[in-house]
Design a protein around this motif. Structure first.
Motif, PDB file in Angstrom:
ATOM      1  N   VAL A  83       3.463   5.641   5.207  1.00 46.18           N
ATOM      2  CA  VAL A  83       2.867   5.447   6.528  1.00 46.18           C
ATOM      3  C   VAL A  83       1.427   5.946   6.522  1.00 46.18           C
ATOM      4  O   VAL A  83       0.516   5.289   7.060  1.00 46.18           O
ATOM      5  CB  VAL A  83       3.701   6.151   7.612  1.00 46.18           C
ATOM      6  N   TYR A  84       1.187   7.091   5.889  1.00 46.27           N
ATOM      7  CA  TYR A  84      -0.183   7.581   5.782  1.00 46.27           C
ATOM      8  C   TYR A  84      -1.028   6.649   4.912  1.00 46.27           C
ATOM      9  O   TYR A  84      -2.203   6.399   5.213  1.00 46.27           O
ATOM     10  CB  TYR A  84      -0.209   9.004   5.228  1.00 46.27           C
ATOM     11  N   VAL A  85      -0.463   6.116   3.837  1.00 45.64           N
ATOM     12  CA  VAL A  85      -1.215   5.171   3.003  1.00 45.64           C
ATOM     13  C   VAL A  85      -1.614   3.957   3.829  1.00 45.64           C
ATOM     14  O   VAL A  85      -2.761   3.495   3.785  1.00 45.64           O
ATOM     15  CB  VAL A  85      -0.390   4.747   1.775  1.00 45.64           C
ATOM     16  N   ALA A  86      -0.666   3.408   4.596  1.00 40.71           N
ATOM     17  CA  ALA A  86      -0.973   2.255   5.434  1.00 40.71           C
ATOM     18  C   ALA A  86      -2.104   2.567   6.403  1.00 40.71           C
ATOM     19  O   ALA A  86      -3.029   1.763   6.598  1.00 40.71           O
ATOM     20  CB  ALA A  86       0.281   1.807   6.189  1.00 40.71           C
ATOM     21  N   LYS A  87      -2.036   3.731   7.027  1.00 41.22           N
ATOM     22  CA  LYS A  87      -3.058   4.120   7.997  1.00 41.22           C
ATOM     23  C   LYS A  87      -4.416   4.307   7.335  1.00 41.22           C
ATOM     24  O   LYS A  87      -5.454   3.835   7.839  1.00 41.22           O
ATOM     25  CB  LYS A  87      -2.634   5.422   8.678  1.00 41.22           C
ATOM     26  N   GLU A  88      -4.448   5.002   6.200  1.00 37.79           N
ATOM     27  CA  GLU A  88      -5.713   5.281   5.518  1.00 37.79           C
ATOM     28  C   GLU A  88      -6.358   3.999   5.009  1.00 37.79           C
ATOM     29  O   GLU A  88      -7.572   3.800   5.159  1.00 37.79           O
ATOM     30  CB  GLU A  88      -5.465   6.264   4.374  1.00 37.79           C
ATOM     31  N   VAL A  89      -5.560   3.129   4.398  1.00 35.69           N
ATOM     32  CA  VAL A  89      -6.106   1.879   3.862  1.00 35.69           C
ATOM     33  C   VAL A  89      -6.571   0.971   4.993  1.00 35.69           C
ATOM     34  O   VAL A  89      -7.629   0.339   4.913  1.00 35.69           O
ATOM     35  CB  VAL A  89      -5.066   1.179   2.971  1.00 35.69           C
ATOM     36  N   SER A  90      -5.792   0.897   6.066  1.00 34.73           N
ATOM     37  CA  SER A  90      -6.191   0.088   7.214  1.00 34.73           C
ATOM     38  C   SER A  90      -7.488   0.607   7.823  1.00 34.73           C
ATOM     39  O   SER A  90      -8.382  -0.175   8.177  1.00 34.73           O
ATOM     40  CB  SER A  90      -5.073   0.088   8.257  1.00 34.73           C
ATOM     41  N   SER A  91      -7.606   1.928   7.947  1.00 32.66           N
ATOM     42  CA  SER A  91      -8.834   2.518   8.499  1.00 32.66           C
ATOM     43  C   SER A  91     -10.033   2.213   7.610  1.00 32.66           C
ATOM     44  O   SER A  91     -11.120   1.870   8.101  1.00 32.66           O
ATOM     45  CB  SER A  91      -8.666   4.025   8.666  1.00 32.66           C
ATOM     46  N   LEU A  92      -9.850   2.342   6.295  1.00 34.35           N
ATOM     47  CA  LEU A  92     -10.937   2.043   5.366  1.00 34.35           C
ATOM     48  C   LEU A  92     -11.313   0.570   5.429  1.00 34.35           C
ATOM     49  O   LEU A  92     -12.503   0.211   5.399  1.00 34.35           O
ATOM     50  CB  LEU A  92     -10.539   2.441   3.942  1.00 34.35           C
ATOM     51  N   ASP A  93     -10.322  -0.309   5.531  1.00 30.48           N
ATOM     52  CA  ASP A  93     -10.620  -1.740   5.632  1.00 30.48           C
ATOM     53  C   ASP A  93     -11.381  -2.031   6.915  1.00 30.48           C
ATOM     54  O   ASP A  93     -12.321  -2.839   6.933  1.00 30.48           O
ATOM     55  CB  ASP A  93      -9.313  -2.534   5.581  1.00 30.48           C
ATOM     56  N   TRP A  94     -10.981  -1.376   8.006  1.00 30.99           N
ATOM     57  CA  TRP A  94     -11.647  -1.556   9.295  1.00 30.99           C
ATOM     58  C   TRP A  94     -13.099  -1.106   9.221  1.00 30.99           C
ATOM     59  O   TRP A  94     -14.022  -1.804   9.653  1.00 30.99           O
ATOM     60  CB  TRP A  94     -10.873  -0.757  10.346  1.00 30.99           C
ATOM     61  N   ALA A 141     -15.463  -3.292   6.971  1.00 37.29           N
ATOM     62  CA  ALA A 141     -15.528  -4.718   7.331  1.00 37.29           C
ATOM     63  C   ALA A 141     -14.735  -5.578   6.356  1.00 37.29           C
ATOM     64  O   ALA A 141     -15.157  -6.659   5.954  1.00 37.29           O
ATOM     65  CB  ALA A 141     -16.977  -5.200   7.442  1.00 37.29           C
ATOM     66  N   GLY A 142     -13.550  -5.073   5.953  1.00 30.36           N
ATOM     67  CA  GLY A 142     -12.637  -5.884   5.161  1.00 30.36           C
ATOM     68  C   GLY A 142     -12.971  -5.978   3.695  1.00 30.36           C
ATOM     69  O   GLY A 142     -12.958  -7.069   3.115  1.00 30.36           O
ATOM     70  N   ARG A 143     -13.207  -4.830   3.046  1.00 31.30           N
ATOM     71  CA  ARG A 143     -13.608  -4.855   1.628  1.00 31.30           C
ATOM     72  C   ARG A 143     -12.663  -4.079   0.716  1.00 31.30           C
ATOM     73  O   ARG A 143     -13.035  -3.734  -0.413  1.00 31.30           O
ATOM     74  CB  ARG A 143     -15.027  -4.300   1.492  1.00 31.30           C
ATOM     75  N   VAL A 144     -11.431  -3.834   1.140  1.00 29.21           N
ATOM     76  CA  VAL A 144     -10.521  -2.977   0.373  1.00 29.21           C
ATOM     77  C   VAL A 144      -9.579  -3.819  -0.492  1.00 29.21           C
ATOM     78  O   VAL A 144      -9.038  -4.829  -0.047  1.00 29.21           O
ATOM     79  CB  VAL A 144      -9.693  -2.079   1.305  1.00 29.21           C
ATOM     80  N   ASP A 145      -9.389  -3.367  -1.729  1.00 20.35           N
ATOM     81  CA  ASP A 145      -8.342  -3.863  -2.621  1.00 20.35           C
ATOM     82  C   ASP A 145      -7.446  -2.678  -2.978  1.00 20.35           C
ATOM     83  O   ASP A 145      -7.934  -1.668  -3.490  1.00 20.35           O
ATOM     84  CB  ASP A 145      -8.933  -4.454  -3.907  1.00 20.35           C
ATOM     85  N   LEU A 146      -6.152  -2.810  -2.711  1.00 21.01           N
ATOM     86  CA  LEU A 146      -5.231  -1.708  -2.986  1.00 21.01           C
ATOM     87  C   LEU A 146      -4.478  -1.983  -4.278  1.00 21.01           C
ATOM     88  O   LEU A 146      -3.587  -2.827  -4.332  1.00 21.01           O
ATOM     89  CB  LEU A 146      -4.236  -1.533  -1.838  1.00 21.01           C
ATOM     90  N   GLY A 147      -4.850  -1.254  -5.329  1.00 23.58           N
ATOM     91  CA  GLY A 147      -4.098  -1.283  -6.571  1.00 23.58           C
ATOM     92  C   GLY A 147      -3.152  -0.104  -6.617  1.00 23.58           C
ATOM     93  O   GLY A 147      -3.548   1.022  -6.307  1.00 23.58           O
ATOM     94  N   VAL A 148      -1.898  -0.359  -6.976  1.00 25.90           N
ATOM     95  CA  VAL A 148      -0.894   0.707  -6.990  1.00 25.90           C
ATOM     96  C   VAL A 148      -0.203   0.769  -8.343  1.00 25.90           C
ATOM     97  O   VAL A 148      -0.044  -0.241  -9.035  1.00 25.90           O
ATOM     98  CB  VAL A 148       0.154   0.521  -5.866  1.00 25.90           C
ATOM     99  N   GLY A 149       0.207   1.962  -8.699  1.00 27.07           N
ATOM    100  CA  GLY A 149       0.988   2.190  -9.905  1.00 27.07           C
ATOM    101  C   GLY A 149       2.136   3.123  -9.611  1.00 27.07           C
ATOM    102  O   GLY A 149       2.150   3.805  -8.570  1.00 27.07           O
ATOM    103  N   TYR A 186      -2.089   0.965  14.701  1.00 27.05           N
ATOM    104  CA  TYR A 186      -3.371   0.295  14.871  1.00 27.05           C
ATOM    105  C   TYR A 186      -4.471   1.274  14.489  1.00 27.05           C
ATOM    106  O   TYR A 186      -4.274   2.486  14.578  1.00 27.05           O
ATOM    107  CB  TYR A 186      -3.543  -0.169  16.330  1.00 27.05           C
ATOM    108  N   PRO A 187      -5.635   0.767  14.025  1.00 22.81           N
ATOM    109  CA  PRO A 187      -5.979  -0.643  13.916  1.00 22.81           C
ATOM    110  C   PRO A 187      -5.294  -1.303  12.732  1.00 22.81           C
ATOM    111  O   PRO A 187      -4.986  -0.635  11.734  1.00 22.81           O
ATOM    112  CB  PRO A 187      -7.496  -0.609  13.706  1.00 22.81           C
ATOM    113  N   LYS A 188      -5.071  -2.596  12.847  1.00 19.08           N
ATOM    114  CA  LYS A 188      -4.632  -3.372  11.704  1.00 19.08           C
ATOM    115  C   LYS A 188      -5.821  -3.595  10.767  1.00 19.08           C
ATOM    116  O   LYS A 188      -6.983  -3.484  11.176  1.00 19.08           O
ATOM    117  CB  LYS A 188      -4.077  -4.734  12.155  1.00 19.08           C
ATOM    118  N   PRO A 189      -5.556  -3.912   9.506  1.00 19.43           N
ATOM    119  CA  PRO A 189      -6.669  -4.216   8.603  1.00 19.43           C
ATOM    120  C   PRO A 189      -7.476  -5.424   9.083  1.00 19.43           C
ATOM    121  O   PRO A 189      -6.947  -6.305   9.772  1.00 19.43           O
ATOM    122  CB  PRO A 189      -5.973  -4.524   7.269  1.00 19.43           C
TER     123      PRO A 189
END
Length: 296
Positions: A98-109, A112-120, A173-176
């Motif tokens: 849930v925190y990952v979703a929030k942090e990545v969404s905030s960064l994308d917001w 202006a929509g420049r995030v790529d999430l690579g996971v391992g 919210y916010p959504k990405p």
């Protein structure tokens, strides 16, 4: 073909000045994506085997560590406007989704929509132990956490029920900015990683030669067929890592099937940044010359 950078954010060398020079140079040179990795803690002594070195040891001497990736990318986001910002790799099963979703969404917001999430899934058991997170079934946990991310990013009301995580009905919210969500890239070299990439997103591979990449992509094609997808549905990124990178190698990776090559970028001072950009310029130019094949 995209030309990316994979930047090891080793401290104490990765200073604000180095990051600012990296951001400026990446924008000026037309770099597609800057990727950064993750380890929360490292150890002087550990039994786990690092998969990208023959001796099984990560090349990080005692007294050094990596900057937190999403904080680092936020810093770069504020100093760039075009370059994309990627994690390669964020260790999803040792984090709260849930925190990952929030942090990545905030960064994308904010970017202006420049995030790529690579996971391992991680290789360092001792790190999971330090975080009091189970090492066992981390692959299954990764698959479920990816579904948690999707519902939080995409659904007005989010919920998830799984073996590893229970998310009650809630709103995030916010959504990405990117729809339906930021691109997902799977890291790893095992059949399990390839199967996960076939189901969930692109594939980000390390330390392979062009010939090794071609053989692995033939295996990936089989998993994609099982998942009802094809190579057109995902991005293949290769980081040569410890292998040398030349313009001929760039062409070889493209011929093997890579969509992007992520050059290892070692720089420990702002002056180093300019020198490394100059050293890599022939490879960037080689990537720019690659013409995508027309659909059959």
């Amino acid at each position: 073909m995209k030309f990316d950078l994979w930047f090891p954010t080793a401290s104490p060398m990765t200073t604000p000045g180095v990051l600012e020079a990296l951001a400026e140079g990446a924008e000026q040179r037309g770099v597609a994506t800057v990727w950064v990795g993750e380890h929360v803690v490292l150890f002087e002594h550990y039994a786990s085997h690092y998969p990208y070195a023959e001796d099984g040891r990560i090349p990080a001497p005692s007294g050094t560590g990596l900057l937190e990736p999403l904080v680092t990318l936020s810093y770069l986001a504020a100093r760039t406007s075009t370059v994309r910002l990627g994690t390669a790799m964020l260790l999803l099963p040792q984090r709260n989704p849930v925190y990952v979703a929030k942090e990545v969404s905030s960064l994308d917001w904010l970017s202006a929509g420049r995030v790529d999430l690579g996971v391992g899934v991680g290789w360092l058991k001792e790190e999971f132990d330090a975080l009091n997170v189970p090492w066992e079934r981390r692959g299954k946990r990764t698959d479920e956490y990816l579904e948690v991310l999707r519902t939080l990013w995409c659904d007005p009301t989010s919920r998830y029920h799984g073996e590893s995580y229970e998310l009650p009905a809630c709103e995030m919210y916010p959504k990405p900015v990117q729809q339906p969500h930021p691109p997902i890239h799977i890291g790893g070299e095992t059949p399990a990683a390839l199967r996960r990439a076939a189901r969930h997103g692109g594939w980000h591979t390390f330390n392979r030669s062009p010939a090794e990449l071609a053989a692995a992509l033939a295996e990936l094609d089989g998993y994609l067929a099982e998942a009802g997808r094809s190579r057109d549905d995902l991005r293949i990124t290769v980081c040569p890592y410890f292998n040398a990178l030349t313009p001929d190698d760039v062409a070889g990776y493209a011929e093997a099937g890579a969509d992007a090559v992520a050059a290892l970028f070692f720089a420990f001072t702002p002056d180093d940044v300019a020198r490394v950009f100059d050293d890599l310029e022939p490879c960037r130019e080689a990537a720019a010359r690659v013409v995508p094949e027309s659909p059959a």
